[in-house]
Design an enzyme around this catalytic site. Sequence first.
Site, PDB file in Angstrom:
ATOM      1  N   LYS A  61     -13.635  -5.273   9.401  1.00  0.00           N
ATOM      2  CA  LYS A  61     -14.292  -4.297   8.522  1.00  0.00           C
ATOM      3  C   LYS A  61     -15.749  -4.112   8.918  1.00  0.00           C
ATOM      4  CE  LYS A  61     -11.168  -5.833   4.899  1.00  0.00           C
ATOM      5  NZ  LYS A  61     -11.032  -6.792   3.799  1.00  0.00           N
ATOM      6  N   VAL A 107     -11.635  -0.397   4.818  1.00  0.00           N
ATOM      7  CA  VAL A 107     -12.849  -1.183   4.543  1.00  0.00           C
ATOM      8  C   VAL A 107     -13.061  -1.294   3.038  1.00  0.00           C
ATOM      9  CG1 VAL A 107     -15.311  -1.428   4.992  1.00  0.00           C
ATOM     10  CG2 VAL A 107     -13.870  -0.252   6.659  1.00  0.00           C
ATOM     11  N   LYS A 122      -7.249  -1.773   9.240  1.00  0.00           N
ATOM     12  CA  LYS A 122      -8.555  -2.173   9.806  1.00  0.00           C
ATOM     13  C   LYS A 122      -8.416  -2.778  11.193  1.00  0.00           C
ATOM     14  CE  LYS A 122      -7.289  -5.263   6.441  1.00  0.00           C
ATOM     15  NZ  LYS A 122      -7.202  -5.345   5.017  1.00  0.00           N
ATOM     16  N   GLY A 132     -11.177  -1.867   0.479  1.00  0.00           N
ATOM     17  CA  GLY A 132     -10.160  -1.364  -0.450  1.00  0.00           C
ATOM     18  C   GLY A 132     -10.597  -0.186  -1.290  1.00  0.00           C
ATOM     19  N   GLY A 186      -5.173  -4.756  -2.949  1.00  0.00           N
ATOM     20  CA  GLY A 186      -4.198  -4.555  -4.022  1.00  0.00           C
ATOM     21  C   GLY A 186      -3.662  -3.139  -4.008  1.00  0.00           C
ATOM     22  N   GLU A 203     -10.493   5.304   5.040  1.00  0.00           N
ATOM     23  CA  GLU A 203     -11.248   4.782   3.891  1.00  0.00           C
ATOM     24  C   GLU A 203     -10.701   3.442   3.401  1.00  0.00           C
ATOM     25  OE1 GLU A 203     -14.124   6.354   2.002  1.00  0.00           O
ATOM     26  OE2 GLU A 203     -14.004   4.194   1.850  1.00  0.00           O
ATOM     27  N   VAL A 240       0.831  -1.211   0.000  1.00  0.00           N
ATOM     28  CA  VAL A 240       0.000   0.000   0.000  1.00  0.00           C
ATOM     29  C   VAL A 240       0.864   1.259   0.000  1.00  0.00           C
ATOM     30  CG1 VAL A 240      -1.887   1.217   1.134  1.00  0.00           C
ATOM     31  CG2 VAL A 240      -1.793  -1.276   1.250  1.00  0.00           C
TER      32      VAL A 240
HETATM   33  N1  LIG Z   1      -2.362  -5.033   0.823  1.00  0.00           N
HETATM   34  C1  LIG Z   1      -3.615  -4.661   0.612  1.00  0.00           C
HETATM   35  O1  LIG Z   1      -4.186  -4.917  -0.448  1.00  0.00           O
HETATM   36  C2  LIG Z   1      -4.370  -3.910   1.672  1.00  0.00           C
HETATM   37  C3  LIG Z   1      -5.722  -3.543   1.441  1.00  0.00           C
HETATM   38  C4  LIG Z   1      -6.405  -2.798   2.397  1.00  0.00           C
HETATM   39  C5  LIG Z   1      -5.763  -2.457   3.572  1.00  0.00           C
HETATM   40  N2  LIG Z   1      -4.465  -2.873   3.785  1.00  0.00           N
HETATM   41  C6  LIG Z   1      -3.827  -2.490   5.042  1.00  0.00           C
HETATM   42  O2  LIG Z   1      -2.723  -1.632   4.755  1.00  0.00           O
HETATM   43  C7  LIG Z   1      -1.713  -1.807   5.717  1.00  0.00           C
HETATM   44  C8  LIG Z   1      -0.406  -2.141   5.016  1.00  0.00           C
HETATM   45  O3  LIG Z   1      -0.568  -3.339   4.277  1.00  0.00           O
HETATM   46  P1  LIG Z   1       0.518  -3.818   3.185  1.00  0.00           P
HETATM   47  O4  LIG Z   1      -0.138  -4.934   2.451  1.00  0.00           O
HETATM   48  O5  LIG Z   1       1.046  -2.664   2.442  1.00  0.00           O
HETATM   49  O6  LIG Z   1       1.648  -4.423   4.145  1.00  0.00           O
HETATM   50  P2  LIG Z   1       3.144  -4.797   3.754  1.00  0.00           P
HETATM   51  O7  LIG Z   1       3.284  -4.950   2.281  1.00  0.00           O
HETATM   52  O8  LIG Z   1       3.519  -5.938   4.633  1.00  0.00           O
HETATM   53  O9  LIG Z   1       3.980  -3.496   4.192  1.00  0.00           O
HETATM   54  C9  LIG Z   1       4.205  -3.166   5.526  1.00  0.00           C
HETATM   55  C10 LIG Z   1       5.254  -2.066   5.568  1.00  0.00           C
HETATM   56  O10 LIG Z   1       5.445  -1.678   6.918  1.00  0.00           O
HETATM   57  C11 LIG Z   1       6.846  -1.551   7.136  1.00  0.00           C
HETATM   58  N3  LIG Z   1       7.125  -1.725   8.559  1.00  0.00           N
HETATM   59  C12 LIG Z   1       7.002  -2.852   9.309  1.00  0.00           C
HETATM   60  N4  LIG Z   1       7.366  -2.598  10.578  1.00  0.00           N
HETATM   61  C13 LIG Z   1       7.752  -1.309  10.620  1.00  0.00           C
HETATM   62  C14 LIG Z   1       8.270  -0.455  11.629  1.00  0.00           C
HETATM   63  N5  LIG Z   1       8.479  -0.904  12.874  1.00  0.00           N
HETATM   64  N6  LIG Z   1       8.554   0.822  11.303  1.00  0.00           N
HETATM   65  C15 LIG Z   1       8.360   1.301  10.051  1.00  0.00           C
HETATM   66  N7  LIG Z   1       7.877   0.532   9.048  1.00  0.00           N
HETATM   67  C16 LIG Z   1       7.593  -0.743   9.331  1.00  0.00           C
HETATM   68  C17 LIG Z   1       7.499  -2.598   6.269  1.00  0.00           C
HETATM   69  O11 LIG Z   1       8.856  -2.258   6.038  1.00  0.00           O
HETATM   70  P3  LIG Z   1       9.815  -3.097   5.043  1.00  0.00           P
HETATM   71  O12 LIG Z   1       9.233  -2.932   3.670  1.00  0.00           O
HETATM   72  O13 LIG Z   1      11.151  -2.443   5.161  1.00  0.00           O
HETATM   73  O14 LIG Z   1       9.785  -4.507   5.525  1.00  0.00           O
HETATM   74  C18 LIG Z   1       6.622  -2.500   5.024  1.00  0.00           C
HETATM   75  O15 LIG Z   1       7.106  -1.509   4.152  1.00  0.00           O
HETATM   76  C19 LIG Z   1      -2.222  -2.902   6.663  1.00  0.00           C
HETATM   77  O16 LIG Z   1      -2.870  -2.315   7.761  1.00  0.00           O
HETATM   78  C20 LIG Z   1      -3.242  -3.649   5.823  1.00  0.00           C
HETATM   79  O17 LIG Z   1      -4.261  -4.270   6.591  1.00  0.00           O
HETATM   80  C21 LIG Z   1      -3.762  -3.580   2.871  1.00  0.00           C
END
Ligand SMILES: NC(=O)c1ccc[n+]([C@@H]2O[C@H](COP(=O)([O-])OP(=O)(O)OC[C@H]3O[C@@H](n4cnc5c(N)ncnc54)[C@H](OP(=O)(O)O)[C@@H]3O)[C@@H](O)[C@H]2O)c1
Length: 431
Positions: free
Chosen positions: A208, A135, A108, A137, A305, A132, A16
């Site tokens: 959500k 919930v 969430k 996406g 995504g 936003e 994200v």
């Molecule tokens: N993926 C989706 O489609 C989606 C959809 C809706 C909502 N979300 C929500 O969006 C959020 C992020 O999801 P994501 O899929 O992007 O997760 P992700 O790909 O696992 O990315 C998490 C990021 O957080 C960083 N991080 C972890 N610990 C940290 C710390 N202590 N200090 C600073 N940065 C730190 C990681 O760093 P590194 O890269 O260096 O490891 C990584 O860049 C979550 O709450 C998720 O529920 C995701």
Amino acid sequence: MSVSPLRLGIAGLGTVGGGVVRLISEQSDLLQARCGRPVQVAAISALDQNKDRGLDLSAFDWHDDPVVMAGSDAIDVFVELIGGEGGPAKASVEAAIAAGKNVVTANKALIAHHGTALAIEAEGRGGSLNFEAAVAGGIPIVKAIREGLAGNNFSRVYGILNGTCNYILSAMRDSGRDFADVLNEAQALGYAEADPAFDVDGVDAAHKLAILTSLAFGCPVNLEAVHIEGIRQVSAIDIDFATELGYRIKLLGIARLMDQGVEQRVHPCMVTEESAIASVSGVFNAVVVEGGYIDKVVFEGRGAGEGPTASAVMGDVIDVARGNRLPTFSISADGLRTIQSTTMDHHVGPYYVRLTVIDQPGVIADISAILRDRNISIGSMLQRGRDPGEPVPVVLITHECKEKALTKAMEQISALKAVAEEPKIIRIEAL
Ligand SMILES: NC(=O)c1ccc[n+]([C@@H]2O[C@H](COP(=O)([O-])OP(=O)(O)OC[C@H]3O[C@@H](n4cnc5c(N)ncnc54)[C@H](OP(=O)(O)O)[C@@H]3O)[C@@H](O)[C@H]2O)c1
């Protein structure tokens, strides 16, 4: 006259966060035109500064600690995209709120567990808390409930809130394969996590739903009150029977306001093929809002995504850039009022019941008598195959009845000698 840019501090540069940085760089002219001021990334934080993210991040201030970045004078908005209900996500959002910053998050879990307390704090300090992307996406459902539909009393909000589960159920239906097989495939394709529990056990959808419930009904977020069942128990044979009977099986999150209180539940449902939600397949999400003046409004789109989630995050950022400050959960946080929660014992509805019974005279009569004694009437019955002396599936569709009565009846039916397996029950949802 030059206007000051809106300066973002972005914590988390994964799927994200990376998507948000990319969107801002690709759409900077459009964002400036729509916000009336430039939107800039000023500072960033992630775990590994040396990771190749396919992005040029050299112009941004790097912070090892997102909590320090959250309180920095160099940012106006703190964008939390780390994830997790506690840990650095919660600590940094709290620090940003304490510093009076506006906060945007996609988290969430954080909002479902701590949303009310964070909202009270944020509103008290003059900042805003926006979620936003938390919930469904790319579907702007928070905005829809909080703004476009805000003139309505809502009676029910429900939807397909987890793309992984919807993908698995759709693939099971299309291929006739069982859950475990399709889950393996979903993991190989990247549609399911290596540890799929959060998704397939219904927890992600519950997060959500708890947020939607608060937005729609003006009550504090109450995750503990959500009844949660996942999709592990959905089998190919039930999907097959559902199709034969004109239904689809979907994992739904449903919040309903009733005289007895608010019902919040996440579980597999049978929905008729004609319902709007039945045709939402694959990784897509859908949310349906029912209210006094709208009848129902249906939203459908990608629930996860990089692109859809970055789009939702930016919707919130643009609100901040334009100076739109809204009550976090549709009404001010200190005005949220607790509503009694109902339990599933009080749930009333029709049910799909699949029994595995030894094919012998009298067994259906025994089952019918138990149901009759508990005021449960049968709408239709389906028996597949005849094999005297052997177990065969028998499917019953009940008329509306109380879940408590059905549970008791099933205890009695399970004890019958001719019943070979635990009855399988799926709630039918009238949509
Ligand atoms: N993926 C989706 O489609 C989606 C959809 C809706 C909502 N979300 C929500 O969006 C959020 C992020 O999801 P994501 O899929 O992007 O997760 P992700 O790909 O696992 O990315 C998490 C990021 O957080 C960083 N991080 C972890 N610990 C940290 C710390 N202590 N200090 C600073 N940065 C730190 C990681 O760093 P590194 O890269 O260096 O490891 C990584 O860049 C979550 O709450 C998720 O529920 C995701």
